[in-house]
Write a protein that holds these residues in place. Structure first.
Motif, PDB file in Angstrom:
ATOM      1  N   ASN A 155       3.540  57.261  30.205  1.00  0.00           N
ATOM      2  CA  ASN A 155       3.907  56.095  31.009  1.00  0.00           C
ATOM      3  C   ASN A 155       3.706  56.226  32.515  1.00  0.00           C
ATOM      4  O   ASN A 155       4.216  55.396  33.259  1.00  0.00           O
ATOM      5  N   SER A 209       0.803  49.895  27.735  1.00  0.00           N
ATOM      6  CA  SER A 209       2.070  49.239  27.400  1.00  0.00           C
ATOM      7  C   SER A 209       3.185  50.013  28.077  1.00  0.00           C
ATOM      8  O   SER A 209       2.966  51.128  28.561  1.00  0.00           O
ATOM      9  N   ILE A 265       5.509  51.212  26.465  1.00  0.00           N
ATOM     10  CA  ILE A 265       6.031  52.154  25.476  1.00  0.00           C
ATOM     11  C   ILE A 265       5.398  53.523  25.736  1.00  0.00           C
ATOM     12  O   ILE A 265       4.163  53.657  25.743  1.00  0.00           O
ATOM     13  N   ALA A 266       6.224  54.524  25.968  1.00  0.00           N
ATOM     14  CA  ALA A 266       5.712  55.872  26.202  1.00  0.00           C
ATOM     15  C   ALA A 266       5.035  56.369  24.937  1.00  0.00           C
ATOM     16  O   ALA A 266       5.542  56.164  23.835  1.00  0.00           O
ATOM     17  N   THR A 303       1.730  55.627  24.135  1.00  0.00           N
ATOM     18  CA  THR A 303       0.793  54.616  23.637  1.00  0.00           C
ATOM     19  C   THR A 303      -0.559  55.242  23.273  1.00  0.00           C
ATOM     20  O   THR A 303      -1.112  54.992  22.199  1.00  0.00           O
TER      21      THR A 303
END
Ligand SMILES: Nc1nc2c(c(=O)[nH]1)N(C=O)[C@@H](CNc1ccc(C(=O)N[C@@H](CCC(=O)O)C(=O)O)cc1)CN2
Ligand SMILES: Nc1nc2c(ncn2[C@@H]2O[C@H](COP(=O)(O)OP(=O)(O)OP(=O)(O)O)[C@@H](O)[C@H]2O)c(=O)[nH]1
Ligand SMILES: [K+]
Length: 423
Positions: free
Chosen positions: A221, A240, A242-243, A245
């Motif tokens: 991220n 995204s 969201i870590a 990805t």
């Protein structure tokens, strides 16, 4: 040898399409289609099929034997670039004694007729593949025959060294008139030092051919994929909040100021329970370590995910104002990053020499091995001169293999199979 033909230009619609015919029967084959203009003078001709129907109004160009790209008689039909015309002309040519060329067959004939040496053939293949300015310049240097010229000089020096030694051998038990070893050593050491110099330039030259790799690395991220997309100018990687990805390594090829560069986006490095993500993290580390440069994105208060190497870049992540870092989101700091990468890579590219392929490197380095053995034998004195001469002759053979003068039949199929049809 068969007369061959092929479309020399790319397939598909185009302004002009060139069909090339080469071989002993090129003129008689082509004259079935139209009257041939004088050698090397383009003529506008109505090209007709065997039943007299018009195929195209084309430019026709003839090259005589010994003064063409292949060295054979060559005729070119420079047609309107219509797929229907090209198909019709190729079909009609198939009804003559000529046959369709295999990939690289025109260039193979140029090699066989001594128009090009093997390194020039390799340079030509690289020139056709060249996508960036540095690749073009490097391929043109090789195509010009620069390696062959050096090989000729080295070969001459080595043959002189071998003959000096052989004269001494012939004097065996009598008094040897002069001590040849200083001159022989000078010749051998000169060639070894030149060859070593060329070998030093291999890794940079190979990079120019295959492309440099730059890996973007950092914690999950931090904005690696967003930066990659900014550099690529398109959505190459999914981003995204969201870590974790990115799991595969995503590659984007770029032209960085004339240098070919592949930018790698890698999985964010962290400890994870997810086995797929963990595999991605391991892959990220392996690929990132093998890259030429790593760009570390580091968040305020954190440290790099692993130890940077010399030449790596460390940037503050998500620096939207671009004060001392980079932001893929706003684009801040991106021009500076590109400039820094370009400067590090062009410095490395500057050490590129003439040899660009593993085959060439192996030939040169085995020549060095033989010459070093030869130098050791010369130093041991006249008793071992016959062995020294043998090592020198082996080195000469390695250099002749480098330019394809000997022992290359088994390499040719491999080299030419990678050529495009019509080259
Ligand atoms: N139309 C066309 N363009 C082309 C090629 C071709 O075959 N046809 N080439 C194909 O790759 C390249 C040019 N390469 C060539 C290299 C040598 C000769 C040639 O005829 N050489 C003779 C004459 C030299 C002269 O006139 O001064 C010679 O060296 O004896 C022709 C093309 C690029 N452009
Ligand atoms: N403010 C700001 N947000 C950013 C920047 N770059 C990325 N982001 C945001 O941060 C989140 C993560 O971005 P990614 O590009 O997916 O990050 P990553 O490092 O590739 O993440 P992983 O693939 O999970 O390792 C997204 O919501 C982005 O919109 C930036 O420069 N500034
Ligand atoms: K992410």
């Amino acid at each position: 040898m068969d007369t061959i033909f092929a479309l020399a230009t790319a397939r598909g619609k185009a302004g002009v399409a060139v069909v090339r015919i080469s071989g002993a029967d090129a003129f008689s084959v082509a004259s079935k289609f139209c009257d041939l203009p004088p050698m090397r003078r383009a003529g506008v001709r109505t090209v007709c099929s065997s039943d007299g129907a018009m195929l195209d109004e084309a430019l026709v160009l003839c090259f005589e034997q010994g003064a063409s790209f292949t060295g054979e008689p060559v005729v070119e039909f420079q047609l309107h670039g219509s797929t229907a015309i090209v198909s019709a002309v190729l079909r009609e040519l198939g009804n003559t004694c000529a046959r369709l060329a295999e990939p690289g067959e025109f260039t193979r004939r140029a090699l066989e007729n001594g128009r090009l040496d093997l390194t020039q053939v390799e340079g030509l293949a690289d020139l056709i593949d060249a996508e960036t300015e540095s690749q073009r310049l490097q391929a043109q240097r090789v195509l010009s025959g620069a390696i062959g010229q050096k090989v000729d000089q080295w070969r001459e020096a080595l043959i002189r060294a071998a003959s000096l030694i052989e004269v001494t051998i012939d004097f065996a038990d009598e008094d040897v008139p002069v001590d040849v070893s200083p001159e022989v050593m000078g010749l051998l050491e000169g060639v070894v030092s030149d060859l070593r110099q060329e070998l030093l330039g291999y890794s940079a030259a190979e990079r120019i051919r295959d492309g440099f790799e730059v890996a973007i690395v950092g914690a999950p991220n931090v904005g690696k994929s967003t930066l990659l997309n900014r550099l690529a100018g398109r959505e190459a990687a999914i981003t995204s909040d969201i870590a974790g990805t990115t799991r595969d390594v995503i590659e984007v090829r770029m032209d960085l100021g004339g240098l070919p560069v592949t930018i790698l986006d890698t999985a964010g490095v962290r400890e994870t329970e997810d086995v797929i993500e963990a595999a991605g993290v391991r892959l990220a580390e392996v690929r990132a370590m093998a890259a030429d440069i790593r760009v570390f994105l580091v968040e305020e208060g954190s440290s790099p995910v692993f130890e940077p190497k010399a030449g790596d870049l460390l940037l503050k992540a998500k620096d939207d104002a671009g004060l001392c870092g980079v932001s893929g989101k706003t684009g801040a700091g991106v021009d500076q990053l590109i400039a820094n990468l370009q400067s590090v890579l062009s410095h490395r590219a500057g050490s590129a020499g003439l040899i660009t392929r593993e085959r060439q490197r192996v030939a040169m380095s085995s020549a060095v091995d033989s010459l070093q053995a030869g130098i050791g034998l010369v130093e041991s004195g006249p008793d071992l001169y016959d062995l020294a001469a043998e090592e020198i002759r082996t080195a000469v053979r390695r250099l002749e293999m480098l330019v394809g003068r000997i022992d290359v039949e088994n390499l040719l199929d491999e080299i030419f199979s990678r050529f495009c049809l019509g080259k």
